[in-house]
Scaffold this motif. Structure first.
Motif, PDB file in Angstrom:
ATOM      1  N   UNK A 137     -39.617  35.882   3.645  1.00 25.86           N
ATOM      2  CA  UNK A 137     -38.353  36.577   3.908  1.00 25.86           C
ATOM      3  C   UNK A 137     -37.188  35.587   3.971  1.00 25.86           C
ATOM      4  N   UNK A 138     -37.416  34.431   4.597  1.00 21.88           N
ATOM      5  CA  UNK A 138     -36.370  33.409   4.662  1.00 21.88           C
ATOM      6  C   UNK A 138     -36.029  32.894   3.264  1.00 21.88           C
ATOM      7  N   UNK A 139     -37.040  32.763   2.438  1.00 20.08           N
ATOM      8  CA  UNK A 139     -36.828  32.342   1.046  1.00 20.08           C
ATOM      9  C   UNK A 139     -35.897  33.322   0.327  1.00 20.08           C
ATOM     10  N   UNK A 140     -36.129  34.611   0.544  1.00 23.35           N
ATOM     11  CA  UNK A 140     -35.280  35.633  -0.085  1.00 23.35           C
ATOM     12  C   UNK A 140     -33.845  35.532   0.432  1.00 23.35           C
ATOM     13  N   UNK A 141     -33.698  35.371   1.751  1.00 20.02           N
ATOM     14  CA  UNK A 141     -32.358  35.293   2.346  1.00 20.02           C
ATOM     15  C   UNK A 141     -31.612  34.054   1.850  1.00 20.02           C
TER      16      UNK A 141
ATOM     17  N   UNK B 252     -30.707  26.592  -3.973  1.00 13.47           N
ATOM     18  CA  UNK B 252     -31.134  27.163  -5.254  1.00 13.47           C
ATOM     19  C   UNK B 252     -32.542  27.740  -5.100  1.00 13.47           C
ATOM     20  N   UNK B 253     -32.817  28.799  -5.860  1.00 11.59           N
ATOM     21  CA  UNK B 253     -34.137  29.424  -5.785  1.00 11.59           C
ATOM     22  C   UNK B 253     -35.238  28.404  -6.068  1.00 11.59           C
ATOM     23  N   UNK B 254     -34.945  27.481  -6.984  1.00 10.90           N
ATOM     24  CA  UNK B 254     -35.946  26.487  -7.378  1.00 10.90           C
ATOM     25  C   UNK B 254     -36.255  25.502  -6.255  1.00 10.90           C
TER      26      UNK B 254
ATOM     27  N   UNK C 151     -39.957  26.388   1.124  1.00 10.74           N
ATOM     28  CA  UNK C 151     -40.146  26.831   2.507  1.00 10.74           C
ATOM     29  C   UNK C 151     -41.493  27.531   2.688  1.00 10.74           C
ATOM     30  N   UNK C 152     -42.009  28.111   1.610  1.00 15.92           N
ATOM     31  CA  UNK C 152     -43.287  28.832   1.703  1.00 15.92           C
ATOM     32  C   UNK C 152     -44.460  27.869   1.905  1.00 15.92           C
ATOM     33  N   UNK C 153     -44.626  26.840   1.050  1.00 16.44           N
ATOM     34  CA  UNK C 153     -45.710  25.886   1.335  1.00 16.44           C
ATOM     35  C   UNK C 153     -45.510  25.135   2.652  1.00 16.44           C
ATOM     36  N   UNK C 154     -44.247  24.925   3.050  1.00 18.29           N
ATOM     37  CA  UNK C 154     -44.001  24.275   4.341  1.00 18.29           C
ATOM     38  C   UNK C 154     -44.528  25.127   5.495  1.00 18.29           C
TER      39      UNK C 154
END
Length: 269
Positions: free
Chosen positions: A217-221, A229-231, A236-239
């Motif tokens: 969700x944080x990635x989306x925000x 940047x999205x890239x 944040x997900x693997x973190x």
């Protein structure tokens, strides 16, 4: 039996005009008489004096029994009053809500905005009802806490949906849909905190699941708001998985330390 009546009257206040005392006395007398019939009916005890003494001994703390009865009945009365109070209050609230909506709409002629008064008003009323359910379930046995957590999750999400709709109706704020995503994050956080506060058995497992979900969700925000940047933001997900591993490691060390402490105490004894 007459002896039961004398004992009950001597152990409890007269209570003239007190319906609660009268009901308890009648209930206790009925129980004593039923118990006496049960004892004599078995054919084991025939002496009336012995039966009376036996039954009275089973109610040695009659004043204490009355206090428990009084507390239980008082709680029932309060619950009944609260129930009907909430029904009446809800009806009054809805009537006032509709009145305010119509009054503001007719006065300003801004119907395309004022609809939010009714919609958000109803959503907040739903949140209030969910809060009542949470309060009731929390006061019950631990097995019901899972339902309280579901209601808490729903209450947080509904609240943020109300905020989202308010921004949609009253502003041109871009990405206002992100309030729903924020609501989901808060819902997971609140559920995790609830599990911590109530000492839920699997609370660590919940966090291990929630942290990666929250990271998505944080990635989306972050991506939607162009904070990163999205890239880059996807990192944040693997973190979050690394955070999970740290939590697992810390939990294992904590459990190992506790076991060693218990073993040391056992060996000392």
């Amino acid at each position: 039996m007459e002896q039961f009546v004398k004992y009950i009257n001597s152990a409890l206040p007269d209570g003239e005009g007190n319906e609660l005392v009268y009901r308890f006395k009648k209930k206790t007398l009925d129980e004593m008489n039923a118990r006496a019939l049960e004892v004599t009916g078995r054919g084991g005890i025939l002496s009336r004096k012995v039966v009376e003494d036996l039954i009275i001994s089973e109610h040695a703390d009659l004043a204490g029994e009355y206090k428990e009865f009084e507390a239980h009945e008082t709680a029932k009365i309060k619950a009944r009053r609260s129930f009907f109070g909430n029904i009446i209050g809800s009806l009054v609230y809805i009537i006032l809500l509709i009145t305010v909506f119509l009054g503001v709409s007719m006065t300003t002629d801004l119907w395309k905005y004022t609809w939010i008064i009714v919609v958000d008003g109803i959503l907040l009323w739903v949140v209030y009802l969910l809060g009542l359910g949470i309060k009731k379930l929390v006061s019950m046995k631990r097995i019901f806490h899972v339902f309280a957590r579901i209601l808490l999750f729903g209450a947080v999400v509904v609240t943020m949906v109300a905020v989202f709709l308010a921004f949609v109706a009253l502003t041109d704020l871009p990405h206002s849909w992100l309030f729903v995503i924020i609501g989901l994050i808060l819902a997971f956080v609140c559920d995790g905190l609830f599990a911590e506060i109530t000492k839920a058995r699997l609370r660590i497992i919940y966090w291990l699941i929630y942290i990666p979900v929250i990271s998505v969700f944080l990635f989306i925000i972050i991506g939607a708001l162009d904070i990163l940047a999205w890239s880059v933001a996807w990192m944040i997900i693997p973190l979050s998985l690394v955070v999970d591993l740290i939590i697992i490691y810390a939990a294992i060390r904590h459990n190992r330390a506790e076991r060693m402490e218990v073993a040391d105490i056992w060996n000392e004894n």
